[in-house]
Design a protein around this motif. Structure first.
Motif, PDB file in Angstrom:
ATOM      1  N   ASP A  83       0.854  -1.194  -0.007  1.00  0.00           N
ATOM      2  CA  ASP A  83      -0.110  -0.072   0.064  1.00  0.00           C
ATOM      3  C   ASP A  83       1.038   1.278   0.178  1.00  0.00           C
ATOM      4  O   ASP A  83       1.527   1.600   1.023  1.00  0.00           O
ATOM      5  CB  ASP A  83      -0.981  -0.112   1.258  1.00  0.00           C
ATOM      6  CG  ASP A  83      -1.817   1.165   1.396  1.00  0.00           C
ATOM      7  OD1 ASP A  83      -1.715   2.007   0.650  1.00  0.00           O
ATOM      8  OD2 ASP A  83      -2.832   1.132   2.222  1.00  0.00           O
ATOM      9  N   SER A  84       0.882   1.846  -0.866  1.00  0.00           N
ATOM     10  CA  SER A  84       1.721   3.234  -1.295  1.00  0.00           C
ATOM     11  C   SER A  84       1.034   4.202  -0.325  1.00  0.00           C
ATOM     12  O   SER A  84       1.832   5.250   0.034  1.00  0.00           O
ATOM     13  CB  SER A  84       1.492   3.885  -2.881  1.00  0.00           C
ATOM     14  OG  SER A  84       0.191   4.129  -2.853  1.00  0.00           O
ATOM     15  N   ASN A  85      -0.016   4.231   0.433  1.00  0.00           N
ATOM     16  CA  ASN A  85      -0.276   5.239   1.379  1.00  0.00           C
ATOM     17  C   ASN A  85       0.080   5.107   2.792  1.00  0.00           C
ATOM     18  O   ASN A  85      -0.158   5.726   3.573  1.00  0.00           O
ATOM     19  CB  ASN A  85      -1.875   5.266   1.164  1.00  0.00           C
ATOM     20  CG  ASN A  85      -2.537   5.870   0.111  1.00  0.00           C
ATOM     21  OD1 ASN A  85      -1.812   6.889  -0.545  1.00  0.00           O
ATOM     22  ND2 ASN A  85      -3.615   5.260  -0.280  1.00  0.00           N
ATOM     23  N   SER A  86       0.926   3.825   2.926  1.00  0.00           N
ATOM     24  CA  SER A  86       1.171   3.723   4.303  1.00  0.00           C
ATOM     25  C   SER A  86       2.729   3.565   4.333  1.00  0.00           C
ATOM     26  O   SER A  86       3.598   3.057   3.758  1.00  0.00           O
ATOM     27  CB  SER A  86       0.955   1.876   4.678  1.00  0.00           C
ATOM     28  OG  SER A  86       1.475   1.462   5.610  1.00  0.00           O
ATOM     29  N   LYS A  87       3.153   4.506   5.466  1.00  0.00           N
ATOM     30  CA  LYS A  87       4.741   4.680   5.652  1.00  0.00           C
ATOM     31  C   LYS A  87       5.368   3.246   6.172  1.00  0.00           C
ATOM     32  O   LYS A  87       6.465   3.188   5.837  1.00  0.00           O
ATOM     33  CB  LYS A  87       4.880   5.713   6.679  1.00  0.00           C
ATOM     34  CG  LYS A  87       4.334   7.139   6.462  1.00  0.00           C
ATOM     35  CD  LYS A  87       5.579   7.490   5.158  1.00  0.00           C
ATOM     36  CE  LYS A  87       5.303   8.975   4.796  1.00  0.00           C
ATOM     37  NZ  LYS A  87       5.725   9.269   3.617  1.00  0.00           N
TER      38      LYS A  87
END
Length: 91
Positions: free
Chosen positions: A29-33
């Motif tokens: 997930d690219s929204n998760s650091k």
């Protein structure tokens, strides 16, 4: 020895939030650091040893605590939220 630490705030149960992080890593997930870090550096996150470092019922207090802990920990992978300088000296 921690190379990476993540501080996050939530009003949900820790187990629920950990499952969300695990899924984010699994699907990149690219929204998760956390997922970004795990996938970029090939690190395995030690989700089994995640701990609660602070508690607050109020959302704004949780945001402050997240920023404060992130500021204090040189291993924190969080994007830094600016906090007033007076608070940076508290241990």
């Amino acid at each position: 020895f921690l190379e990476f630490a993540y501080y996050g705030q939530t009003d949900r149960a820790l187990a629920t939030r950990i499952k969300e992080h695990q899924r984010a890593v699994r699907v990149a997930d690219s929204n998760s650091k956390v997922a970004q870090h795990a996938n970029q550096y090939g690190h395995n996150m030690d989700f089994d040893h995640a701990i609660i470092v602070d508690r607050a019922k109020d959302y704004h207090k949780r945001l402050f605590l997240e920023a404060w802990h992130s500021e204090r920990d040189p291993n924190a992978g969080n994007e830094r939220s600016e906090i007033p300088a007076i608070y940076k000296s508290f241990a």
